[in-house]
Design a protein around this motif. Sequence first.
Motif, PDB file in Angstrom:
ATOM      1  N   ARG A 295     -28.986 -85.342  -6.623  1.00  0.00           N
ATOM      2  CA  ARG A 295     -30.307 -85.271  -5.961  1.00  0.00           C
ATOM      3  C   ARG A 295     -30.088 -84.880  -4.369  1.00  0.00           C
ATOM      4  NH1 ARG A 295     -32.112 -91.241  -3.818  1.00  0.00           N
ATOM      5  NH2 ARG A 295     -34.288 -90.674  -3.345  1.00  0.00           N
ATOM      6  N   THR A 300     -27.186 -87.682  -0.265  1.00  0.00           N
ATOM      7  CA  THR A 300     -27.767 -88.889  -0.024  1.00  0.00           C
ATOM      8  C   THR A 300     -26.644 -90.048   0.067  1.00  0.00           C
ATOM      9  OG1 THR A 300     -28.036 -89.910  -2.253  1.00  0.00           O
ATOM     10  CG2 THR A 300     -29.477 -88.193  -1.820  1.00  0.00           C
ATOM     11  N   PHE A 469     -33.740-102.361   0.025  1.00  0.00           N
ATOM     12  CA  PHE A 469     -32.723-101.314   0.272  1.00  0.00           C
ATOM     13  C   PHE A 469     -31.574-101.547   1.307  1.00  0.00           C
ATOM     14  CE2 PHE A 469     -31.178 -97.161   0.980  1.00  0.00           C
ATOM     15  CZ  PHE A 469     -31.081 -96.396  -0.042  1.00  0.00           C
TER      16      PHE A 469
HETATM   17  C1  SIN Z   1     -30.302 -92.233   1.582  1.00  0.00           C
HETATM   18  O1  SIN Z   1     -29.644 -91.462   1.258  1.00  0.00           O
HETATM   19  O2  SIN Z   1     -30.101 -92.673   2.815  1.00  0.00           O
HETATM   20  C2  SIN Z   1     -31.658 -92.803   1.278  1.00  0.00           C
HETATM   21  C3  SIN Z   1     -31.710 -92.535  -0.140  1.00  0.00           C
HETATM   22  C4  SIN Z   1     -33.002 -93.309  -1.020  1.00  0.00           C
HETATM   23  O3  SIN Z   1     -33.771 -93.685  -0.235  1.00  0.00           O
HETATM   24  O4  SIN Z   1     -32.950 -93.244  -2.043  1.00  0.00           O
END
Ligand code: SIN
Length: 500
Positions: A295, A300, A469
Amino acid sequence: MSQTQDLAVLLSDSDLFRSQGYINGQWVSASDGATFPLTNPATGAKLADMPHMPRTQVAEAIDAAKAALPSWSALTAYQRSAYLLKLHALMEQHVNDLGTILCVENGKPLAEAKGEIAYGASFMQWNAAEGLRTYGQTIPSPYPGTRNIVIKQPIGVCGLITPWNFPNAMITRKMAPALAAGCTVVIKAPAETPLSALAMAVLCERIGIPAGVVNVVVMDKGEKEAAAGLELCENPKVSKISFTGSTSVGRLLMKQSSSTLKKLSFELGGNAAFIIFDDADLETAVKGVIASKFRAAGQTCVCANRIFVHSKIYNEFASLLAEKVKELKVGNGMDEGVLIGPLVNVRGVEKVERHVQDAVSKGAKILVGGSRIKSENAEGESCFFQPTVLVDVPKECYVASEETFGPLAPLFKFDDEDDVVNRANSSEVGLAGYFFTKDLARSNRVAERLEVGMVGVNTGVIAQACIPFGGVKQSGFGREGGPGGINEFQIEKLITIGGI
Ligand code: SIN
């Protein structure tokens, strides 16, 4: 600079493409006239000359946000929720244009870029609802004739410092709860991808969000960016910093914010372990690795960085994965069928190269990929790297201890659950972790033992607006999204009433 690209011609609503900052409801250039070139990482073509704003303009944006705070926070939660729902609708309406802007400045393939806009919009929808449910409490008092009431209030002006890897969604993940809670914001857009931030400011302007509630400042990397960070951290008018980025910058911002004791929430680096036990469904696990590792071309914070495969299934898994990785089409994200775009810049490519070379020098073998793909950009350097699978990767190498942030899947071997969990946990960071197994008891055991903020079991995809998150250890603190995300932008105030 060899060529320029006219981005506006790709858009059905070219007004979404802005190359000025947005302060107090005005579109502004840098006050000292300075600019920096923004380029498309797929081609090296110049997209725009962006304002290279000095620290004084960040202070102006903070003043504007402070001035707008009383009236924005005085709106009812329902009124603020209505604004967020309008933003959600506009993001859906303009998904093609917003996705195109994101694709050309970041490199992410168009379909994935549009997926990010939908993900970004989902934070508007989620927080439009959460804003209506910021309940307080009444707490029984031990003292006669006394009432304790706890109310939630907006924390104040928020500095949002966002990364280039999710140019839209990392803004909305912070801005939506901040606005829903009644806060005003100054967004420091990433130098690599400011256009997506500015397109969001256009939408805010269109739906009539009052001047000063949302401000976007832009500058290139280097001294002015450092000065902007310092202003946001040290200015006493800012009450909160929400930052997504590297652990090293997080440490610096935390130090700088100590002078004014700001509330902080930090989503920092990861080094996700991705464990495939010998009872896993291998096809599902391969799909999981592809979804997680590749991805955004591996850029990420939650993507699989260390892939641990049980020795009994190691060879079979490696060849199944290799077959799928060979099918991933690399190229300009605007081209049909492309699944892996360029990395955001040449520095990113160099890091992947360093990780591959280091692992190979210590005994790893390249099963797929392994090198940069030649494609000339303005400096004659390519931002493309082949999706890569390494096998027989030794325990001690850079890729085991550092986040690669690129399309490199290193396969480590393990034999024992206890050992692999200890290896997974032997990192100073702890954002996400994944594992694949059909054993229910092991699912619970390993999920609880992994030292991370988020665990994916039999899936490589965890991101959703409705989940908390965030990480543990040096991956930061605070949670974005989920039932508690909005709390990060509020204070709890106690009101004790006596003499009743
Ligand atoms: C990130 O990589 O900082 C965010 C990834 C996500 O929101 O899935």
